[in-house]
Design a protein around this motif. Structure first.
Motif, PDB file in Angstrom:
ATOM      1  N   GLU A 272       8.736   6.748  18.926  1.00 26.85           N
ATOM      2  CA  GLU A 272       7.268   6.786  19.022  1.00 26.85           C
ATOM      3  C   GLU A 272       6.740   8.126  18.529  1.00 26.85           C
ATOM      4  OE1 GLU A 272       3.410   5.463  19.829  1.00 26.85           O
ATOM      5  OE2 GLU A 272       5.233   4.296  19.882  1.00 26.85           O
ATOM      6  N   ARG A 273       7.392   9.220  18.929  1.00 26.89           N
ATOM      7  CA  ARG A 273       6.967  10.560  18.469  1.00 26.89           C
ATOM      8  C   ARG A 273       7.111  10.676  16.952  1.00 26.89           C
ATOM      9  NH1 ARG A 273       9.775  12.049  22.948  1.00 26.89           N
ATOM     10  NH2 ARG A 273      11.571  12.774  21.737  1.00 26.89           N
ATOM     11  N   LEU A 274       8.245  10.202  16.425  1.00 23.45           N
ATOM     12  CA  LEU A 274       8.460  10.245  14.972  1.00 23.45           C
ATOM     13  C   LEU A 274       7.338   9.513  14.248  1.00 23.45           C
ATOM     14  CD1 LEU A 274      10.151  10.702  12.360  1.00 23.45           C
ATOM     15  CD2 LEU A 274      11.240   8.505  12.880  1.00 23.45           C
ATOM     16  N   MET A 275       7.048   8.296  14.663  1.00 20.52           N
ATOM     17  CA  MET A 275       6.026   7.503  13.990  1.00 20.52           C
ATOM     18  C   MET A 275       4.648   8.144  14.118  1.00 20.52           C
ATOM     19  SD  MET A 275       7.772   5.274  12.507  1.00 20.52           S
ATOM     20  CE  MET A 275       6.615   4.091  11.879  1.00 20.52           C
ATOM     21  N   ALA A 276       4.338   8.685  15.283  1.00 21.70           N
ATOM     22  CA  ALA A 276       3.045   9.358  15.471  1.00 21.70           C
ATOM     23  C   ALA A 276       2.956  10.595  14.583  1.00 21.70           C
ATOM     24  CB  ALA A 276       2.852   9.731  16.935  1.00 21.70           C
ATOM     25  N   ASN A 277       4.040  11.337  14.475  1.00 25.04           N
ATOM     26  CA  ASN A 277       4.039  12.524  13.616  1.00 25.04           C
ATOM     27  C   ASN A 277       3.915  12.161  12.140  1.00 25.04           C
ATOM     28  OD1 ASN A 277       4.250  14.257  15.796  1.00 25.04           O
ATOM     29  ND2 ASN A 277       6.480  14.405  15.676  1.00 25.04           N
ATOM     30  N   VAL A 278       4.593  11.098  11.729  1.00 25.55           N
ATOM     31  CA  VAL A 278       4.473  10.650  10.341  1.00 25.55           C
ATOM     32  C   VAL A 278       3.047  10.209  10.060  1.00 25.55           C
ATOM     33  CG1 VAL A 278       5.179   8.859   8.704  1.00 25.55           C
ATOM     34  CG2 VAL A 278       6.905  10.067  10.037  1.00 25.55           C
ATOM     35  N   GLU A 279       2.472   9.434  10.962  1.00 26.38           N
ATOM     36  CA  GLU A 279       1.087   8.990  10.787  1.00 26.38           C
ATOM     37  C   GLU A 279       0.147  10.185  10.686  1.00 26.38           C
ATOM     38  OE1 GLU A 279      -1.902   5.773  12.727  1.00 26.38           O
ATOM     39  OE2 GLU A 279      -0.889   7.115  14.127  1.00 26.38           O
ATOM     40  N   SER A 280       0.345  11.155  11.540  1.00 28.41           N
ATOM     41  CA  SER A 280      -0.492  12.359  11.529  1.00 28.41           C
ATOM     42  C   SER A 280      -0.380  13.076  10.183  1.00 28.41           C
ATOM     43  CB  SER A 280      -0.080  13.281  12.674  1.00 28.41           C
ATOM     44  OG  SER A 280      -0.824  14.466  12.630  1.00 28.41           O
ATOM     45  N   PHE A 281       0.850  13.205   9.696  1.00 27.24           N
ATOM     46  CA  PHE A 281       1.044  13.869   8.399  1.00 27.24           C
ATOM     47  C   PHE A 281       0.377  13.087   7.276  1.00 27.24           C
ATOM     48  CE2 PHE A 281       3.462  14.119   4.437  1.00 27.24           C
ATOM     49  CZ  PHE A 281       3.221  15.447   4.111  1.00 27.24           C
ATOM     50  N   LEU A 282       0.540  11.758   7.270  1.00 24.13           N
ATOM     51  CA  LEU A 282      -0.065  10.956   6.207  1.00 24.13           C
ATOM     52  C   LEU A 282      -1.587  11.033   6.237  1.00 24.13           C
ATOM     53  CD1 LEU A 282       2.206   7.770   6.308  1.00 24.13           C
ATOM     54  CD2 LEU A 282       2.208   9.584   4.592  1.00 24.13           C
ATOM     55  N   GLU A 283      -2.148  11.074   7.427  1.00 22.58           N
ATOM     56  CA  GLU A 283      -3.603  11.148   7.563  1.00 22.58           C
ATOM     57  C   GLU A 283      -4.160  12.528   7.219  1.00 22.58           C
ATOM     58  OE1 GLU A 283      -5.774   8.681   8.221  1.00 22.58           O
ATOM     59  OE2 GLU A 283      -4.125   7.252   8.204  1.00 22.58           O
TER      60      GLU A 283
ATOM     61  N   ASN B 236       0.850  -1.183   0.000  1.00 20.72           N
ATOM     62  CA  ASN B 236       0.000   0.000   0.000  1.00 20.72           C
ATOM     63  C   ASN B 236       0.887   1.235   0.000  1.00 20.72           C
ATOM     64  OD1 ASN B 236       0.807   0.581   2.691  1.00 20.72           O
ATOM     65  ND2 ASN B 236      -0.633  -0.939   3.422  1.00 20.72           N
ATOM     66  N   ASN B 237       0.313   2.384   0.185  1.00 15.68           N
ATOM     67  CA  ASN B 237       1.073   3.627   0.125  1.00 15.68           C
ATOM     68  C   ASN B 237       1.646   4.044   1.472  1.00 15.68           C
ATOM     69  OD1 ASN B 237       0.548   3.876  -2.564  1.00 15.68           O
ATOM     70  ND2 ASN B 237      -1.321   5.032  -2.275  1.00 15.68           N
ATOM     71  N   ASN B 238       1.608   3.180   2.463  1.00  9.44           N
ATOM     72  CA  ASN B 238       2.060   3.542   3.800  1.00  9.44           C
ATOM     73  C   ASN B 238       3.341   2.780   4.153  1.00  9.44           C
ATOM     74  OD1 ASN B 238       2.490   4.159   6.448  1.00  9.44           O
ATOM     75  ND2 ASN B 238       0.530   3.408   7.192  1.00  9.44           N
ATOM     76  N   PRO B 239       4.505   3.418   3.960  1.00  9.23           N
ATOM     77  CA  PRO B 239       5.752   2.716   4.272  1.00  9.23           C
ATOM     78  C   PRO B 239       5.943   2.513   5.775  1.00  9.23           C
ATOM     79  CG  PRO B 239       6.192   4.984   3.705  1.00  9.23           C
ATOM     80  CD  PRO B 239       4.729   4.757   3.462  1.00  9.23           C
ATOM     81  N   PHE B 240       5.090   3.122   6.593  1.00  9.13           N
ATOM     82  CA  PHE B 240       5.206   3.012   8.037  1.00  9.13           C
ATOM     83  C   PHE B 240       4.205   1.997   8.601  1.00  9.13           C
ATOM     84  CE2 PHE B 240       6.762   7.085   6.699  1.00  9.13           C
ATOM     85  CZ  PHE B 240       8.006   7.115   7.303  1.00  9.13           C
ATOM     86  N   GLU B 241       3.720   1.118   7.740  1.00 11.96           N
ATOM     87  CA  GLU B 241       2.721   0.134   8.159  1.00 11.96           C
ATOM     88  C   GLU B 241       3.252  -0.766   9.271  1.00 11.96           C
ATOM     89  OE1 GLU B 241       0.266  -3.620   6.265  1.00 11.96           O
ATOM     90  OE2 GLU B 241       1.416  -2.318   4.954  1.00 11.96           O
ATOM     91  N   TYR B 242       4.520  -1.107   9.217  1.00 11.42           N
ATOM     92  CA  TYR B 242       5.083  -2.047  10.174  1.00 11.42           C
ATOM     93  C   TYR B 242       5.737  -1.273  11.311  1.00 11.42           C
ATOM     94  CZ  TYR B 242       4.009  -4.833   6.186  1.00 11.42           C
ATOM     95  OH  TYR B 242       3.348  -5.406   5.145  1.00 11.42           O
TER      96      TYR B 242
END
Length: 118
Positions: free
Chosen positions: A65-76, A48-54
């Motif tokens: 954890e902050r990095l991943m949460a921020n990336v998720e927030s940006f993608l959403e 899919n288009n989410n390289p942070f799926e895993y």
């Protein structure tokens, strides 16, 4: 199944998949040694288009954890930082890609480019 039957089956299978002579040599060497094929696989391709799926839990590094949460927030919700694909992958780039895909015998994906990604 005996040794010669196994070689016959392996040869037919290899021919149907256009294996190289080097691959064939390896297969027959494995058969001759009596070894059995052992494999493991790990799907590392994000389909899919989410390289942070895993996403993993990494208690030792709260910054992760902050990095991943921020990336998720940006993608959403990228807001005004959202950029259309064709702003970074121009039509001429797609045309070059399409020519290479055609040379490789792949089907056209121009409709996806024109209707979904531009």
């Amino acid at each position: 199944i005996d040794h010669s039957e196994l070689q016959t089956l392996a040869a037919a299978e290899a021919k149907s998949h256009n294996l190289s002579p080097a691959n064939m040599k390896g297969i027959f060497a494995m058969i001759a040694s009596g070894r059995k094929l052992q494999v493991a696989t790990w799907n590392i391709a994000a389909i899919n288009n989410n390289p942070f799926e895993y996403w993993i839990t990494y208690d030792e590094n709260p910054g992760y954890e902050r990095l991943m949460a921020n990336v998720e927030s940006f993608l959403e919700s990228p807001g005004d930082r959202d950029v259309p694909v064709n702003a970074v992958f121009a039509d001429d780039m797609f045309d070059r890609l399409e020519r290479r895909m055609e040379q490789a015998g792949w089907g056209s994906v121009r409709s996806y480019w024109e209707n979904d990604f531009k």
